[in-house]
Design a protein around this motif. Structure first.
Motif, mmCIF file in Angstrom:
data_model
loop_
_atom_site.group_PDB
_atom_site.id
_atom_site.type_symbol
_atom_site.label_atom_id
_atom_site.label_comp_id
_atom_site.label_asym_id
_atom_site.label_seq_id
_atom_site.Cartn_x
_atom_site.Cartn_y
_atom_site.Cartn_z
ATOM 1 N N HIS A 12 9.659 35.584 -13.466
ATOM 2 C CA HIS A 12 8.505 35.966 -13.929
ATOM 3 C C HIS A 12 8.228 35.485 -15.486
ATOM 4 C CE1 HIS A 12 4.727 37.985 -14.468
ATOM 5 N NE2 HIS A 12 5.174 38.652 -15.623
ATOM 6 N N TRP A 13 7.282 34.546 -15.799
ATOM 7 C CA TRP A 13 7.244 34.336 -17.240
ATOM 8 C C TRP A 13 5.656 34.197 -17.789
ATOM 9 C CZ3 TRP A 13 3.768 30.318 -17.895
ATOM 10 C CH2 TRP A 13 3.376 29.729 -16.892
ATOM 11 N N LYS A 14 5.467 34.388 -18.921
ATOM 12 C CA LYS A 14 4.191 34.218 -19.494
ATOM 13 C C LYS A 14 4.580 33.374 -21.003
ATOM 14 C CE LYS A 14 4.930 38.641 -22.153
ATOM 15 N NZ LYS A 14 6.133 38.982 -21.329
ATOM 16 N N ALA A 72 -3.421 39.694 -24.585
ATOM 17 C CA ALA A 72 -3.093 38.903 -23.413
ATOM 18 C C ALA A 72 -4.250 38.505 -22.503
ATOM 19 C CB ALA A 72 -2.080 39.446 -22.729
ATOM 20 N N ARG A 74 -5.353 36.988 -18.621
ATOM 21 C CA ARG A 74 -4.644 36.627 -17.161
ATOM 22 C C ARG A 74 -5.629 36.030 -16.242
ATOM 23 N NH1 ARG A 74 -6.346 39.960 -13.722
ATOM 24 N NH2 ARG A 74 -7.484 42.096 -14.290
ATOM 25 N N TYR A 80 -2.188 42.641 -11.193
ATOM 26 C CA TYR A 80 -1.599 43.235 -12.501
ATOM 27 C C TYR A 80 -1.575 44.681 -12.284
ATOM 28 C CZ TYR A 80 -6.546 45.094 -12.268
ATOM 29 O OH TYR A 80 -7.699 45.807 -12.097
ATOM 30 N N THR A 86 -1.244 45.071 -17.373
ATOM 31 C CA THR A 86 -0.476 44.087 -17.666
ATOM 32 C C THR A 86 -0.395 43.185 -16.283
ATOM 33 O OG1 THR A 86 1.094 45.174 -19.017
ATOM 34 C CG2 THR A 86 1.805 43.124 -18.009
ATOM 35 N N ARG A 90 -0.426 34.323 -13.762
ATOM 36 C CA ARG A 90 -0.813 33.326 -14.714
ATOM 37 C C ARG A 90 -1.256 34.057 -16.097
ATOM 38 N NH1 ARG A 90 -3.862 30.034 -10.709
ATOM 39 N NH2 ARG A 90 -4.020 32.319 -9.799
ATOM 40 N N ARG A 91 -0.456 33.969 -17.343
ATOM 41 C CA ARG A 91 -0.800 34.694 -18.261
ATOM 42 C C ARG A 91 -0.456 34.211 -19.765
ATOM 43 N NH1 ARG A 91 2.249 39.655 -20.218
ATOM 44 N NH2 ARG A 91 0.817 41.403 -20.830
#
Length: 157
Positions: A12-14, A72, A74, A80, A86, A90-91
């Protein structure tokens, strides 16, 4: 001792972007990408109520409590966490930093609005506060290098 490899699980990434005004940047990029600004107010309210965080770490944004130094956006279709707001897809996360941008980005976003719609998208993005830095014409294609309101470069194809 040899460990048995675990099945490959995607990471998982942002993308995290330094910003002078994280809320203004989140508003710009939410509009530019047609994303939504994350609502962390339920979590913030819970933490404030428990005395776990001081009120000066928060601000009012869009009529609700938000983190002072973080905002942030998204993708609206991605999952979420309802309790915290959160995103799990895609964020983009914008974090306040004291210094202004001083050099070319080492990482940037490429926006692809669809065939034949670059000029319309350019006008829309400029209306949101972006500006064209240069036009690129190469044998492999053409695109615009643009900058968001804080000067972060991105390309419009």
């Amino acid at each position: 001792m040899t460990q048995t490899p675990t099945p490959a699980t995607p990471v998982h990434w942002k993308v995290v972007v330094d910003a002078g005004d994280p809320h203004a940047q989140a508003d710009f990029w939410a509009a530019a990408l047609r994303y939504v600004v994350e609502d962390h107010s339920a979590l913030i309210g819970k933490l404030l109520g428990a005395g776990a965080v001081p009120a000066d770490l928060t601000v009012e944004s869009h009529g609700r409590r938000a983190w002072r130094d973080l905002a942030a956006v998204r993708h609206p279709d991605d999952p979420y966490e309802e309790e915290s707001g959160t995103g799990h897809g895609r964020r983009l996360l914008f974090q306040r930093v004291p210094e202004a941008k001083t050099a070319k980005n080492r990482l940037h976003l490429d926006l692809h609005p669809g065939a034949g719609s670059r000029e319309e998208e350019q006008a829309r993005l400029e209306g949101l506060g972006a500006r064209v830095l240069r036009r690129v014409e190469e044998p492999s294609g053409s695109w615009l290098v643009m900058a968001d309101p804080e000067g972060n470069e991105f390309c419009l194809h």
